[in-house]
Enzyme design. Structure first.
Site, PDB file in Angstrom:
ATOM      1  N   VAL A  90      44.181  33.160  43.183  1.00 12.02           N
ATOM      2  CA  VAL A  90      44.155  31.909  43.960  1.00 12.02           C
ATOM      3  C   VAL A  90      43.786  30.734  43.058  1.00 12.02           C
ATOM      4  CG1 VAL A  90      43.068  30.685  45.877  1.00 12.02           C
ATOM      5  CG2 VAL A  90      43.663  33.099  46.139  1.00 12.02           C
ATOM      6  N   SER A  98      34.161  35.447  31.882  1.00 12.92           N
ATOM      7  CA  SER A  98      35.361  34.675  31.494  1.00 12.92           C
ATOM      8  C   SER A  98      35.047  33.448  30.658  1.00 12.92           C
ATOM      9  CB  SER A  98      36.112  34.239  32.750  1.00 12.92           C
ATOM     10  OG  SER A  98      36.500  35.359  33.479  1.00 12.92           O
ATOM     11  N   CYS A 101      44.425  33.985  55.081  1.00  8.97           N
ATOM     12  CA  CYS A 101      45.836  33.811  54.720  1.00  8.97           C
ATOM     13  C   CYS A 101      46.795  34.254  55.829  1.00  8.97           C
ATOM     14  CB  CYS A 101      46.133  34.544  53.421  1.00  8.97           C
ATOM     15  SG  CYS A 101      45.516  36.229  53.370  1.00  8.97           S
ATOM     16  N   SER A 147      48.419  41.591  46.418  1.00  2.00           N
ATOM     17  CA  SER A 147      47.689  40.454  45.824  1.00  2.00           C
ATOM     18  C   SER A 147      46.752  39.794  46.819  1.00  2.00           C
ATOM     19  CB  SER A 147      48.678  39.428  45.268  1.00  2.00           C
ATOM     20  OG  SER A 147      49.571  39.023  46.275  1.00  2.00           O
ATOM     21  N   GLY A 148      46.904  40.088  48.099  1.00  2.00           N
ATOM     22  CA  GLY A 148      45.952  39.581  49.086  1.00  2.00           C
ATOM     23  C   GLY A 148      44.544  40.076  48.803  1.00  2.00           C
ATOM     24  N   HIS A 194      52.933  37.817  52.420  1.00  3.22           N
ATOM     25  CA  HIS A 194      52.680  38.633  53.617  1.00  3.22           C
ATOM     26  C   HIS A 194      53.803  38.412  54.640  1.00  3.22           C
ATOM     27  CE1 HIS A 194      48.823  39.347  51.954  1.00  3.22           C
ATOM     28  NE2 HIS A 194      48.054  38.648  52.760  1.00  3.22           N
TER      29      HIS A 194
HETATM   30  N1  LIG Z   1      44.475  36.656  47.125  1.00  2.00           N
HETATM   31  C1  LIG Z   1      44.868  36.058  48.255  1.00  2.00           C
HETATM   32  O1  LIG Z   1      46.025  36.170  48.666  1.00  2.00           O
HETATM   33  C2  LIG Z   1      43.897  35.251  49.053  1.00  2.00           C
HETATM   34  C3  LIG Z   1      44.377  34.553  50.159  1.00  2.00           C
HETATM   35  C4  LIG Z   1      43.492  33.793  50.910  1.00  2.00           C
HETATM   36  C5  LIG Z   1      42.163  33.732  50.570  1.00  2.00           C
HETATM   37  N2  LIG Z   1      41.724  34.451  49.477  1.00  2.00           N
HETATM   38  C6  LIG Z   1      40.305  34.347  49.152  1.00  2.00           C
HETATM   39  O2  LIG Z   1      40.213  33.578  47.954  1.00  2.00           O
HETATM   40  C7  LIG Z   1      39.096  34.017  47.197  1.00  2.00           C
HETATM   41  C8  LIG Z   1      39.581  34.400  45.793  1.00  2.00           C
HETATM   42  O3  LIG Z   1      40.490  35.494  45.915  1.00  2.00           O
HETATM   43  P1  LIG Z   1      41.428  35.991  44.738  1.00  2.00           P
HETATM   44  O4  LIG Z   1      42.434  36.842  45.406  1.00  2.00           O
HETATM   45  O5  LIG Z   1      41.869  34.877  43.869  1.00  2.00           O
HETATM   46  O6  LIG Z   1      40.443  36.945  43.922  1.00  2.00           O
HETATM   47  P2  LIG Z   1      40.547  37.467  42.403  1.00  2.00           P
HETATM   48  O7  LIG Z   1      41.937  37.398  41.897  1.00  2.00           O
HETATM   49  O8  LIG Z   1      39.864  38.787  42.400  1.00  2.00           O
HETATM   50  O9  LIG Z   1      39.649  36.393  41.614  1.00  2.00           O
HETATM   51  C9  LIG Z   1      38.260  36.294  41.837  1.00  2.00           C
HETATM   52  C10 LIG Z   1      37.694  35.145  41.059  1.00  2.00           C
HETATM   53  O10 LIG Z   1      36.288  35.095  41.319  1.00  2.00           O
HETATM   54  C11 LIG Z   1      35.607  34.974  40.082  1.00  2.00           C
HETATM   55  N3  LIG Z   1      34.252  35.503  40.168  1.00  2.00           N
HETATM   56  C12 LIG Z   1      33.855  36.765  40.421  1.00  2.00           C
HETATM   57  N4  LIG Z   1      32.510  36.862  40.371  1.00  2.00           N
HETATM   58  C13 LIG Z   1      32.049  35.615  40.090  1.00  2.00           C
HETATM   59  C14 LIG Z   1      30.760  35.047  39.906  1.00  2.00           C
HETATM   60  N5  LIG Z   1      29.642  35.781  40.015  1.00  2.00           N
HETATM   61  N6  LIG Z   1      30.658  33.739  39.610  1.00  2.00           N
HETATM   62  C15 LIG Z   1      31.769  32.969  39.492  1.00  2.00           C
HETATM   63  N7  LIG Z   1      33.026  33.447  39.656  1.00  2.00           N
HETATM   64  C16 LIG Z   1      33.157  34.740  39.959  1.00  2.00           C
HETATM   65  C17 LIG Z   1      36.457  35.768  39.139  1.00  2.00           C
HETATM   66  O11 LIG Z   1      36.110  35.428  37.814  1.00  2.00           O
HETATM   67  P3  LIG Z   1      36.103  36.530  36.631  1.00  2.00           P
HETATM   68  O12 LIG Z   1      37.542  36.696  36.220  1.00  2.00           O
HETATM   69  O13 LIG Z   1      35.266  35.869  35.592  1.00  2.00           O
HETATM   70  O14 LIG Z   1      35.518  37.780  37.208  1.00  2.00           O
HETATM   71  C18 LIG Z   1      37.845  35.309  39.540  1.00  2.00           C
HETATM   72  O15 LIG Z   1      38.115  34.056  38.967  1.00  2.00           O
HETATM   73  C19 LIG Z   1      38.478  35.181  47.986  1.00  2.00           C
HETATM   74  O16 LIG Z   1      37.444  34.695  48.820  1.00  2.00           O
HETATM   75  C20 LIG Z   1      39.632  35.666  48.840  1.00  2.00           C
HETATM   76  O17 LIG Z   1      39.204  36.318  50.011  1.00  2.00           O
HETATM   77  C21 LIG Z   1      42.561  35.193  48.722  1.00  2.00           C
END
Ligand SMILES: NC(=O)c1ccc[n+]([C@@H]2O[C@H](COP(=O)([O-])OP(=O)(O)OC[C@H]3O[C@@H](n4cnc5c(N)ncnc54)[C@H](OP(=O)(O)O)[C@@H]3O)[C@@H](O)[C@H]2O)c1
Length: 336
Positions: free
Chosen positions: A14, A40, A127, A157-158, A240
């Protein structure tokens, strides 16, 4: 004048798309500060002609930030969002942490832009909720909806970048004839389908399903609208799909639905009965609009109060990053 913008979670799927959306939509940015976990720190990302270094998210990292786009899990949002607000930023949060808080608006710009007050924390809905409601709301405005029945087909990817990478690794292992043990998702997703991995509550619904119910009521300002969801993961990488059955207050024809959706903001109709062509995840991938097809009278409601639809939407874009950047645009250019 440009804004100082932070992206928290820049290394995730995201966060990465938030940066792309800011760039593609020419959002007026003076400074872009990119944050993630300590793991990171020092990684590089490109924004316009600049190369930016990732810094660790911390309370003191938000000084001077006007808009903070959060793309981290709910625990980290709770940890850092209040500090960002205290530092003077408006937070737009993609996690579930603040969505149902009475103090935080829950906004889909095509539906309730007037709720995007430019202060505090604004929540980005779930989402699947966004993707269902971008096409459903314009129908509700014309003919109030009594009940929605929805089944989702949600991409890997969700569940974030690690889940997406796990599905790809599983496919490679299968092609090489190797065994594969999933570590991110609870079950093997490749060649499989399983109920959404959110926890199941006392009523038997999982967390994702309850979000679709409660968030729809909040976004529509319609506490009486009834929503029942079944949320399922399928082995696609991105976008989705959802099968949606709508029960309206009064009869509604297919033609009326077509006409409303043809001009609805954020919606593209893709419905070719002759070719049996309707929205697919690959059509929706990379698209800002939600695709809608299979528009038909629901024959289980003989009084013609029912319509069935099939939708596909890029949940990383419209379901998350794009919606958040559209909210940021509302903050700097409020609706009157
Ligand atoms: N994926 C989707 O389709 C989607 C849709 C709607 C909403 N969301 C929501 O959006 C948010 C992000 O989802 P995502 O899918 O992008 O997840 P992701 O790909 O797993 O990415 C997670 C991010 O969080 C960072 N992070 C983890 N622990 C952290 C910490 N202690 N301090 C600061 N940053 C930290 C990670 O950084 P590192 O790389 O350094 O670990 C990474 O940048 C979630 O709340 C999710 O529910 C996701």
């Amino acid at each position: 004048m440009g804004k100082n913008v932070a992206i928290v979670g820049i290394t995730g799927v995201v966060g990465e798309e938030m940066l792309n959306c800011l760039e593609r939509r020419n959002f007026p940015v003076d400074e872009l500060r990119v944050m993630a976990s300590a793991r990171s720190v020092g990684k590089k990302v490109k924004f316009r002609d600049r190369e930016l270094s990732v810094i660790e998210a911390a309370a003191e990292a938000f000084a001077g930030i006007d808009i903070a786009l959060f793309a981290v899990e709910a625990d980290q949002a709770r940890q850092f969002a209040p500090a960002a607000v205290k530092a003077g930023a408006v937070v737009i949060d993609n996690s579930s942490a603040y969505r149902m808080s009475p103090d935080c608006p829950l906004v889909v710009p095509e539906i309730n832009p007037q709720d995007a007050t430019p202060r505090g924390i604004i929540a980005n809905p779930n989402c699947s909720t966004i993707i269902m409601n971008v096409p459903v709301y314009p129908l509700h405005r014309v003919n109030p909806i009594k009940r929605l029945v929805v089944s989702t087909y949600q991409a890997a990817s969700g569940a974030g970048r690690p889940a997406m990478e796990e599905l790809a690794a599983n496919a490679r292992a299968w092609a090489a004839g190797e065994n594969f043990t999933p570590r991110v998702l609870p079950y093997q997703l490749f060649m499989n389908v399983f109920s959404h991995n959110a926890d199941i509550g006392d009523n038997g619904y999982n967390g994702e399903e309850m979000k679709m119910t409660q968030e729809t009521q909040k976004i529509f300002h319609a506490p009486d609208i009834r929503v029942t969801a079944t949320c399922v993961r399928v082995p696609t990488l991105r976008a989705h799909c959802e099968a949606v059955n709508i029960e309206f207050s009064r009869p509604m024809s297919e033609r009326e639905v077509y006409e409303i959706l043809a001009t609805a903001p954020g919606v593209t109709v893709l419905d070719d009965r002759a070719q049996n062509r309707s929205p697919q995840p690959l059509d929706a991938t990379g698209q800002g609009n939600v695709l809608v097809g299979r528009i038909r009278q629901d024959i289980s409601l003989p009084d013609k109060t029912g319509i069935a639809l099939f939708v596909a939407g890029d949940q990383i874009l419209k379901g998350a990053a794009l919606n958040a950047v559209q909210i940021a645009e509302l903050i700097i250019r409020p609706v009157r």
